[in-house]
Design a protein around this motif. Structure first.
Motif, PDB file in Angstrom:
ATOM      1  N   ASN A  53       0.818  -1.207   0.000  1.00  0.00           N
ATOM      2  CA  ASN A  53       0.000   0.000   0.000  1.00  0.00           C
ATOM      3  C   ASN A  53       0.853   1.258   0.000  1.00  0.00           C
ATOM      4  OD1 ASN A  53      -1.500   2.244   1.642  1.00  0.00           O
ATOM      5  ND2 ASN A  53      -3.135   0.910   0.899  1.00  0.00           N
ATOM      6  N   PHE A  54       1.885   1.282   0.846  1.00  0.00           N
ATOM      7  CA  PHE A  54       2.708   2.477   0.960  1.00  0.00           C
ATOM      8  C   PHE A  54       3.633   2.661  -0.247  1.00  0.00           C
ATOM      9  CE2 PHE A  54       2.296   1.874   5.808  1.00  0.00           C
ATOM     10  CZ  PHE A  54       1.113   2.597   5.812  1.00  0.00           C
ATOM     11  N   THR A  55       4.059   1.568  -0.869  1.00  0.00           N
ATOM     12  CA  THR A  55       4.884   1.688  -2.076  1.00  0.00           C
ATOM     13  C   THR A  55       4.061   2.293  -3.208  1.00  0.00           C
ATOM     14  OG1 THR A  55       6.198  -0.247  -1.439  1.00  0.00           O
ATOM     15  CG2 THR A  55       6.331   0.461  -3.737  1.00  0.00           C
ATOM     16  N   ILE A  56       2.814   1.858  -3.326  1.00  0.00           N
ATOM     17  CA  ILE A  56       1.925   2.407  -4.355  1.00  0.00           C
ATOM     18  C   ILE A  56       1.669   3.887  -4.086  1.00  0.00           C
ATOM     19  CG2 ILE A  56      -0.433   2.318  -5.277  1.00  0.00           C
ATOM     20  CD1 ILE A  56      -0.349  -0.728  -4.712  1.00  0.00           C
ATOM     21  N   ARG A  57       1.512   4.236  -2.815  1.00  0.00           N
ATOM     22  CA  ARG A  57       1.204   5.617  -2.449  1.00  0.00           C
ATOM     23  C   ARG A  57       2.405   6.548  -2.599  1.00  0.00           C
ATOM     24  NH1 ARG A  57      -0.442   7.215   3.653  1.00  0.00           N
ATOM     25  NH2 ARG A  57      -1.828   5.421   3.367  1.00  0.00           N
ATOM     26  N   MET A  58       3.597   6.084  -2.189  1.00  0.00           N
ATOM     27  CA  MET A  58       4.760   6.967  -2.119  1.00  0.00           C
ATOM     28  C   MET A  58       5.816   6.713  -3.194  1.00  0.00           C
ATOM     29  SD  MET A  58       5.359   7.033   2.016  1.00  0.00           S
ATOM     30  CE  MET A  58       6.593   8.347   1.885  1.00  0.00           C
ATOM     31  N   GLY A  59       5.751   5.588  -3.858  1.00  0.00           N
ATOM     32  CA  GLY A  59       6.755   5.279  -4.859  1.00  0.00           C
ATOM     33  C   GLY A  59       8.131   5.082  -4.243  1.00  0.00           C
ATOM     34  N   ALA A  60       9.170   5.544  -4.934  1.00  0.00           N
ATOM     35  CA  ALA A  60      10.545   5.342  -4.481  1.00  0.00           C
ATOM     36  C   ALA A  60      10.831   6.042  -3.155  1.00  0.00           C
ATOM     37  CB  ALA A  60      11.520   5.825  -5.544  1.00  0.00           C
ATOM     38  N   ALA A  61      10.067   7.083  -2.812  1.00  0.00           N
ATOM     39  CA  ALA A  61      10.281   7.816  -1.555  1.00  0.00           C
ATOM     40  C   ALA A  61      10.040   6.934  -0.338  1.00  0.00           C
ATOM     41  CB  ALA A  61       9.366   9.040  -1.498  1.00  0.00           C
ATOM     42  N   PHE A  62       9.332   5.830  -0.526  1.00  0.00           N
ATOM     43  CA  PHE A  62       9.068   4.917   0.582  1.00  0.00           C
ATOM     44  C   PHE A  62      10.367   4.305   1.113  1.00  0.00           C
ATOM     45  CE2 PHE A  62       7.342   0.574   1.904  1.00  0.00           C
ATOM     46  CZ  PHE A  62       6.893   1.027   3.139  1.00  0.00           C
ATOM     47  N   ALA A  63      11.420   4.307   0.308  1.00  0.00           N
ATOM     48  CA  ALA A  63      12.708   3.752   0.733  1.00  0.00           C
ATOM     49  C   ALA A  63      13.245   4.472   1.965  1.00  0.00           C
ATOM     50  CB  ALA A  63      13.721   3.842  -0.408  1.00  0.00           C
ATOM     51  N   CYS A  64      13.018   5.772   2.065  1.00  0.00           N
ATOM     52  CA  CYS A  64      13.486   6.545   3.217  1.00  0.00           C
ATOM     53  C   CYS A  64      12.780   6.084   4.487  1.00  0.00           C
ATOM     54  CB  CYS A  64      13.248   8.036   2.991  1.00  0.00           C
ATOM     55  SG  CYS A  64      13.772   9.079   4.368  1.00  0.00           S
ATOM     56  N   ALA A  65      11.477   5.846   4.395  1.00  0.00           N
ATOM     57  CA  ALA A  65      10.715   5.374   5.543  1.00  0.00           C
ATOM     58  C   ALA A  65      11.220   4.006   5.999  1.00  0.00           C
ATOM     59  CB  ALA A  65       9.227   5.305   5.196  1.00  0.00           C
ATOM     60  N   ILE A  66      11.576   3.149   5.048  1.00  0.00           N
ATOM     61  CA  ILE A  66      12.102   1.823   5.377  1.00  0.00           C
ATOM     62  C   ILE A  66      13.417   1.957   6.133  1.00  0.00           C
ATOM     63  CG2 ILE A  66      13.067  -0.303   4.405  1.00  0.00           C
ATOM     64  CD1 ILE A  66      11.027  -0.095   2.160  1.00  0.00           C
ATOM     65  N   LEU A  67      14.296   2.840   5.649  1.00  0.00           N
ATOM     66  CA  LEU A  67      15.594   3.027   6.308  1.00  0.00           C
ATOM     67  C   LEU A  67      15.421   3.520   7.746  1.00  0.00           C
ATOM     68  CD1 LEU A  67      18.681   3.151   6.279  1.00  0.00           C
ATOM     69  CD2 LEU A  67      18.500   5.477   5.342  1.00  0.00           C
ATOM     70  N   ILE A  68      14.568   4.523   7.942  1.00  0.00           N
ATOM     71  CA  ILE A  68      14.352   5.064   9.293  1.00  0.00           C
ATOM     72  C   ILE A  68      13.787   3.984  10.207  1.00  0.00           C
ATOM     73  CG2 ILE A  68      12.995   6.698  10.658  1.00  0.00           C
ATOM     74  CD1 ILE A  68      13.171   8.635   8.298  1.00  0.00           C
ATOM     75  N   SER A  69      12.839   3.219   9.699  1.00  0.00           N
ATOM     76  CA  SER A  69      12.230   2.179  10.529  1.00  0.00           C
ATOM     77  C   SER A  69      13.247   1.114  10.921  1.00  0.00           C
ATOM     78  CB  SER A  69      11.038   1.531   9.806  1.00  0.00           C
ATOM     79  OG  SER A  69      11.461   0.745   8.708  1.00  0.00           O
ATOM     80  N   ILE A  70      14.151   0.759  10.012  1.00  0.00           N
ATOM     81  CA  ILE A  70      15.173  -0.248  10.321  1.00  0.00           C
ATOM     82  C   ILE A  70      16.123   0.261  11.397  1.00  0.00           C
ATOM     83  CG2 ILE A  70      17.202  -1.463   9.412  1.00  0.00           C
ATOM     84  CD1 ILE A  70      15.703  -1.767   6.768  1.00  0.00           C
ATOM     85  N   LEU A  71      16.547   1.523  11.293  1.00  0.00           N
ATOM     86  CA  LEU A  71      17.454   2.096  12.293  1.00  0.00           C
ATOM     87  C   LEU A  71      16.803   2.145  13.673  1.00  0.00           C
ATOM     88  CD1 LEU A  71      19.033   5.031  10.225  1.00  0.00           C
ATOM     89  CD2 LEU A  71      20.062   2.811  10.780  1.00  0.00           C
TER      90      LEU A  71
END
Length: 420
Positions: A53-71
């Motif tokens: 859902n979030f990839t469809i909504r945000m596209g490539a920008a979702f990668a930043c959210a993934i990085l923050i969540s992992i940290l």
């Protein structure tokens, strides 16, 4: 001496802090089940729904959210595993020793969240079997619940649980890697937006954190670790290493799923109106084979999350030291109740799966406060262990961040719930 897995014999899981012998350099293999229980507990139907859902909504920008969540996830789990591992006590036991009754309150919050998630997990198992074999989704959900129950009815339930989550964990990663390659995602753009995103959403980050280390997921691996006997000051290094490996495994799976969906979205396929977004994305990426692979991945994600949610929730609502037969019996009842609720509802709507992930993110600071308090003020519960200041600092910073993200996400949560 290798720590012995006592979970299948007496279920005590309460080795005295500091009493365990240090594991060997390769001894992290003793914790492989705990590592994958943490990782696969996070990789459930809600995980797949959220990421798609979030990839469809945000596209490539979702990668930043993934990085923050992992940290944030790494900072949280390093502290959770360190405190629980050194003390040799479950989070609810620590809570009751810090403030009588606190552990049971935390246990109730975790168990209720785990129950709601488990309804979605069982529903996801049915959808997975439907995509994989064409089996009716409601019947498939009951099959998923039955397999989960069968594991906990086994005499050596702990070892069987470990074997299942490790096998399915590796299988899901390999299949996801194949689909992500077939999707041909714009990797360069994703890397750029990992650090320079075109957009940012507090709600999305909070949901990711809640879905990866929120609720019962926070404690699944650490509580299983206690059962293996890898506890005490002597095992600090392997405990820390194992916690990081578990989060990285979850992060790899999230990244691969993100890239698979991104490849489809970048190709111009509109999935926004679809009610089966992930399945459609896999079909666009790899044809009919992609649908079957999606079914396998979804079923594996659902079954391992059913196991993780049930095991961890029950560990919070039973006393440490309770017999393994009692714990397994309550766990079977937990899964049966989840299956019964699903059967009455008939479905677990996509919106609910996302909302529950966000709620878990809002609950996270409550339990994490306890962990940090024990690390800072209760060395007596850590057998006199001097807690590293650097680890406490990054824990506090992560705790403050989860509160900030949670406050900012409340508006998004309300809007999503009303829209759903």
């Amino acid at each position: 001496m290798e720590p012995r897995d006592t979970s299948d014999s007496n279920g005590a899981g309460g080795t005295k802090a500091g009493a365990a012998a240090p594991v060997k350099a390769t001894g992290s293999g003793t914790l492989i089940g705990a590592i994958f229980l943490m990782a696969t507990s996070a990789i459930g139907p809600g995980f797949i729904t959220q990421t798609t859902n979030f990839t469809i909504r945000m596209g490539a920008a979702f990668a930043c959210a993934i990085l923050i969540s992992i940290l944030v996830d790494i900072a949280v789990q390093m502290n959770v595993w360190r405190v629980i591992g050194v003390s040799g006590k479950r989070a609810n036991t620590l809570g009751n020793e810090v403030l009588p009754g606190l552990g049971w309150v935390l246990g109730a919050l975790v168990a209720v969240g785990g129950l709601i998630f488990n309804i979605g997990n069982i529903a996801g198992g049915g959808l997975g079997l439907n995509a994989m074999l064409g089996l009716d989704a409601r019947i498939g959900a009951l099959v998923t619940a039955a397999v989960g129950i069968g594991i906990f009815l086994w005499k050596a339930a702990g070892r069987v649980m470990d074997a299942v989550v490790v096998f399915l964990g590796f299988l899901m990663m390999l299949l996801m890697l194949y689909v992500s390659i077939q999707a041909q995602p714009p990797v360069g753009e994703a890397l750029r937006q990992t650090v320079l995103p075109d957009q940012f959403d507090f709600f999305v980050v909070t949901t990711l954190i809640g879905g990866t280390v929120g609720g019962y997921i926070t404690y699944s691996g650490a509580h299983r670790m206690i059962d293996t006997g890898v506890v005490g000051r002597a095992n600090v290094q392997v405990i820390t290493r194992s916690s990081i490996i578990g989060i990285m495994a979850t992060g790899v799976m999230r990244a691969l799923l993100f890239l698979a969906i991104l490849g489809v979205v970048a190709a111009g396929i509109d999935l926004s109106a679809s009610t089966t977004q992930a399945a459609d994305a896999f079909q666009y990426a790899a044809g009919t084979v992609g649908v079957r692979l999606f079914g396998i991945i979804l079923f594996g994600a659902a079954l391992t999350s059913v196991i993780g949610a049930a095991f961890t929730s029950v560990s919070f609502i039973t006393r440490q030291g309770a017999s393994q037969n009692l714990r397994n019996g309550v766990t079977v009842g937990f899964i049966l109740f989840s299956a019964a609720v699903f059967w009455m509802l008939g479905q677990a709507p996509q919106t609910i799966l996302i909302v529950v992930g966000t709620v878990n993110g809002l609950i996270l600071p409550i339990g994490f406060t306890l962990i940090l308090w024990v690390a800072w003020r209760r060395q007596d519960l850590l057998d006199g262990y001097v807690y590293p200041k650097w680890l406490l600092v990054i824990g506090v910073l992560s705790w403050l961040l989860t509160i900030y993200l949670g406050v900012n996400a409340i508006g998004g949560l309300s809007a999503l719930w009303q829209a759903g």
